[in-house]
Design an enzyme around this catalytic site. Structure first.
Site, mmCIF file in Angstrom:
data_model
loop_
_atom_site.group_PDB
_atom_site.id
_atom_site.type_symbol
_atom_site.label_atom_id
_atom_site.label_comp_id
_atom_site.label_asym_id
_atom_site.label_seq_id
_atom_site.Cartn_x
_atom_site.Cartn_y
_atom_site.Cartn_z
ATOM 1 N N ARG A 146 0.851 -1.194 0.000
ATOM 2 C CA ARG A 146 0.000 0.000 0.000
ATOM 3 C C ARG A 146 0.887 1.243 0.000
ATOM 4 N NH1 ARG A 146 -5.229 -1.066 0.446
ATOM 5 N NH2 ARG A 146 -5.925 -2.918 1.603
ATOM 6 N N GLY B 213 -7.399 3.650 -4.646
ATOM 7 C CA GLY B 213 -6.213 4.463 -4.377
ATOM 8 C C GLY B 213 -5.191 4.298 -5.489
ATOM 9 N N ASP C 193 -13.734 -5.416 -2.967
ATOM 10 C CA ASP C 193 -14.765 -4.494 -2.480
ATOM 11 C C ASP C 193 -15.783 -4.113 -3.572
ATOM 12 O OD1 ASP C 193 -13.169 -4.554 -0.237
ATOM 13 O OD2 ASP C 193 -12.220 -2.617 -0.634
ATOM 14 N N MET D 253 -15.653 -8.178 4.888
ATOM 15 C CA MET D 253 -14.807 -7.064 4.428
ATOM 16 C C MET D 253 -15.557 -6.204 3.395
ATOM 17 S SD MET D 253 -10.877 -8.163 3.897
ATOM 18 C CE MET D 253 -9.705 -8.044 5.223
HETATM 19 O O1 F6P Z 1 -9.580 -3.197 -0.240
HETATM 20 C C1 F6P Z 1 -9.513 -4.545 0.048
HETATM 21 C C2 F6P Z 1 -9.566 -4.764 1.523
HETATM 22 O O2 F6P Z 1 -9.478 -6.152 1.783
HETATM 23 C C3 F6P Z 1 -10.783 -4.184 2.233
HETATM 24 O O3 F6P Z 1 -11.923 -4.973 2.098
HETATM 25 C C4 F6P Z 1 -10.286 -4.057 3.644
HETATM 26 O O4 F6P Z 1 -10.954 -3.018 4.330
HETATM 27 C C5 F6P Z 1 -8.830 -3.711 3.463
HETATM 28 O O5 F6P Z 1 -8.473 -4.148 2.162
HETATM 29 C C6 F6P Z 1 -7.907 -4.367 4.457
HETATM 30 O O6 F6P Z 1 -6.647 -3.834 4.291
HETATM 31 P P1 F6P Z 1 -5.297 -4.459 4.846
HETATM 32 O O7 F6P Z 1 -4.983 -5.663 4.022
HETATM 33 O O8 F6P Z 1 -4.314 -3.376 4.681
HETATM 34 O O9 F6P Z 1 -5.571 -4.843 6.255
#
Ligand code: F6P
Length: 357
Positions: free
Chosen positions: A74, A113, A136, A178
């Site tokens: 990210r 993003g 999502d 999620m």
């Molecule tokens: O965007 C995909 C996702 O799995 C969302 O559903 C969730 O809120 C987020 O990513 C979780 O992020 P991370 O993997 O950074 O915990």
């Protein structure tokens, strides 16, 4: 000779490899002179020049493989214009690495993003193609994103399993799904698995209405209740708070997530014991479902055609069942949410599903 870069960014999902395979297979069919550079771990690889020259063999046997063979990370869009800790201008660095490799196009696979940064790079003059990835399903301008169907299957399996144990014990269960700030995954997984109450960010809930739903089932002789709760679900009360007030609430928040708060409230108001299950990142893992494999092969093929046509600056999307090239500038920064007045919500309500509103 065509030189392309590939990059997977943000949270992973099941069909990233299937999509990259589609692109490379499509390109290989069109040109015998192809160089494919995989930037490692998302934009980080592009910023710091970490990449691997890949061969067509790297894309063989990966249709069914989850995750991403080139890694992901990210890199928040809002920090892209902020120099890194050593003062490096990230956008300039990405441009330099693109030009150094003399790329014809950079194919970027990612969610919202990621798409914003892809659009920024397009505005900076790079040739970009975006492929809409996320469990999502919240990317504006495409009917569906890849990963979504695979995640529905997993969330649905989780709720199915809870269903049998809930029925045996006459219990109330919450399964937290999620989906970040939108409710697509919860809505589809919830409906597919016969959840009795579905709570989505787009339809703020009233805890008393949620309890009504449980009591109504009890009165009808149904001892158990399944709630599918989106991780971003919000109460009517909290939805009225200002950003600042909500932030303050979250600073003092004692629950691991919203589902535990709802479980606690139900318990305090009724004495009913509520169990919470959070399948979490399992929803992003494992092999892509057949639908996603086909979707990604189609999107990948069209991305390859778009590169051969030298048409850049677009997202390869599914629009009304057809694969289309949608201008990135028209969609970047927009979110696709569940419409509370849509047919699917009305139909769900018609068969007795409560949204707690
Ligand atoms: O965007 C995909 C996702 O799995 C969302 O559903 C969730 O809120 C987020 O990513 C979780 O992020 P991370 O993997 O950074 O915990």
């Amino acid at each position: 000779m065509k030189r392309i870069g590939l990059l997977t960014s943000g949270g992973d999902c099941q069909a990233l490899n299937a999509a990259m395979r589609g692109v490379v297979k499509g390109m290989s069919e069109s040109t015998s002179e192809l160089e494919v550079y995989g930037f490692l771990n998302g934009y980080k690889g592009l910023i710091y020049g970490n990449y691997k020259l890949l061969t067509s063999a790297d894309f063989s046997g990966i249709l069914t493989k989850g995750g991403t063979i080139i890694g992901s990370s990210r890199q928040p869009f809002k920090l892209m214009r902020t120099p890194d800790e050593k003062g490096l201008d990230k956008v300039e660095a990405m441009k330099q690495n693109y030009y150094k490799l003399n790329l014809d196009c950079l194919v970027i696979l990612g969610g919202n993003g990621t798409q914003k940064t892809a659009n920024l790079l397009r505005e900076e003059g790079l040739h970009i193609i975006h492929l809409p990835k996320t469990i999502d399903n919240d990317i504006y301008g495409t009917d569906v994103t890849f990963g979504f169907q695979s995640a529905i299957n997993i969330a649905c399996d989780a709720i199915d399993c809870i269903h049998t144990t809930a029925a045996s014990h006459d219990r109330v269960f919450i399964v937290e799904v999620m989906g970040h700030k939108v409710g697509w995954l919860t809505l589809y997984a919830g409906m597919a698995s016969g959840a009795d109450i579905i709570l989505l960010p787009e339809i703020p809930y009233d805890i008393d209405k949620v309890i009504d739903g449980i009591e109504k089932r009890k009165a009808a002789g149904k001892g158990f209740t399944i709630l599918a709760v989106a991780e971003g679900a919000i109460s009517k009360k909290d939805a009225k708070l200002s950003k600042k007030e909500l932030k303050k609430k979250m600073e003092q928040y004692k629950y691991p997530s919203v589902s535990y708060e709802i479980a606690d409230l139900i318990n305090k108001k009724t004495g009913i014991e509520v169990r919470v299950t959070v399948p979490g990142h399992t929803q992003r893992g494992g092999s892509p479902c057949p639908y996603d494999r086909v979707l990604c092969t189609r999107l990948g093929a069209e991305a390859a055609r778009s590169i051969m046509d030298e048409e850049y600056g677009c997202m390869i999307a599914m629009v009304n069942g057809k694969v289309k090239r949608v201008p990135l500038g028209e969609v970047a920064g927009k979110l696709k949410m569940v419409n509370p007045d849509s047919q699917i919500i009305k139909q769900a309500k018609y068969v007795g599903i409560s949204f707690g509103d």
